[in-house]
Enzyme design. Sequence first.
Site, PDB file in Angstrom:
ATOM      1  N   GLN A 100       0.855  -1.186   0.000  1.00 37.29           N
ATOM      2  CA  GLN A 100       0.000   0.000   0.000  1.00 37.29           C
ATOM      3  C   GLN A 100       0.894   1.239   0.000  1.00 37.29           C
ATOM      4  OE1 GLN A 100      -2.214   1.908   3.343  1.00 37.29           O
ATOM      5  NE2 GLN A 100      -4.032   1.140   2.291  1.00 37.29           N
ATOM      6  N   TYR A 172      -6.018  10.886   4.348  1.00 40.17           N
ATOM      7  CA  TYR A 172      -4.744  11.158   3.701  1.00 40.17           C
ATOM      8  C   TYR A 172      -4.952  11.947   2.403  1.00 40.17           C
ATOM      9  CZ  TYR A 172      -2.558   8.245   7.225  1.00 40.17           C
ATOM     10  OH  TYR A 172      -2.107   7.745   8.419  1.00 40.17           O
ATOM     11  N   ARG A 221      -7.779   1.834  -2.194  1.00 38.88           N
ATOM     12  CA  ARG A 221      -8.548   1.898  -0.956  1.00 38.88           C
ATOM     13  C   ARG A 221      -9.292   3.219  -0.930  1.00 38.88           C
ATOM     14  NH1 ARG A 221      -6.929   0.162   5.300  1.00 38.88           N
ATOM     15  NH2 ARG A 221      -8.811  -1.111   5.412  1.00 38.88           N
ATOM     16  N   GLY A 314      -8.484  -7.380  10.302  1.00 36.95           N
ATOM     17  CA  GLY A 314      -7.308  -6.651  10.740  1.00 36.95           C
ATOM     18  C   GLY A 314      -6.877  -6.923  12.162  1.00 36.95           C
ATOM     19  N   ARG A 315      -7.574  -6.328  13.101  1.00 36.24           N
ATOM     20  CA  ARG A 315      -7.117  -6.379  14.491  1.00 36.24           C
ATOM     21  C   ARG A 315      -7.073  -7.801  15.040  1.00 36.24           C
ATOM     22  NH1 ARG A 315     -10.084  -1.020  17.156  1.00 36.24           N
ATOM     23  NH2 ARG A 315      -9.328   0.468  15.593  1.00 36.24           N
TER      24      ARG A 315
END
Length: 328
Positions: A100, A172, A221, A314-315
């Site tokens: 990424q 971002y 993304r 993810g987590r």
Amino acid sequence: MNPINEKLRIKNVVLPNRLVMPPMATSRSIGGAITPELLAYYNEKSQGGHIGLIITEHCYVSLEGKASIRQTSISSDDDIAGWKRLVDLIHGNNTIVFAQISHAGGATTSEITGLNPLSASAINIPRNNNEALPQEMNDHDIAKVISDFAAAALRAKQAGFDGVEIHSAHGYLLNQFYSPFTNKRTDKYTGASVEGRIRLHLEIIAAIKEAVGPDYPLALRLGACDYLDGGTTIDHSIQAAQEFEKAGIDILDITGGLLGYSNPDSTKPGWFASLSQAIKENVTIPVLLTGGIVDGVSANDLLATNKADLIGVGRSIMKDSNWAKNNL
């Protein structure tokens, strides 16, 4: 067979299943470099080849786009060797891996980069603690960003990554251009239309494809909803997604926008399922859904009910490297 165990072809890459480990910042880099701690982390996560696709943590395409002190870099040719070591290790564990690539824009600070933060407009970025407003990017700044993304993607290919994901979410730079909340421009990148707000994305996609070739897999993304008055909505994102597909994007990774990776309207597994489903219904390329998915039952249900084509966990994987082995 459970849906999550089905294979999926992306260009010349075949994913062995539909499970994705999404990009998660680890703060294990020093000076942007790949450290032994990072190598050990990704080695542990990819052991056994149970994860269909790993997307590595975001790496900055230029110094001015650096988001945090211990973020990884892909901004120099000197970075290629370190990434190659990491990619070779993951491949040795029979796992597909994408990089990424990102630019923080106005979400960084001069303390991190030593430079004045740049953004679509001189607007404060939500979730950003920087008191100083970023500078609005001029044509030279924009041309450099396009070139930096293309060069970073080529470095990723040279390092052996199976594909690249462009980061346009979580506040971002590309999210800053995409959201009407932070894009107040009146030029060809105007915040007044979806066409203007995704122009930079399309120029970056075109530049990357010229650099790496048409057959190299490319994901994006997308912060598909800001959950803010005056921000990006799902209607905007359906239109944007269709244009990204036309431009050659191979996977759309759906998540939140300026408010980050949580959904203030939902705590159900697959926080952004309503967004991913709406986009999936309007494109033909695979859609990836991440957010709050902690068990295999939920993952399979989201796939079976056409909320997405790929599921990011993810987590739970960050906490338990055996999650995929025990839940698929």
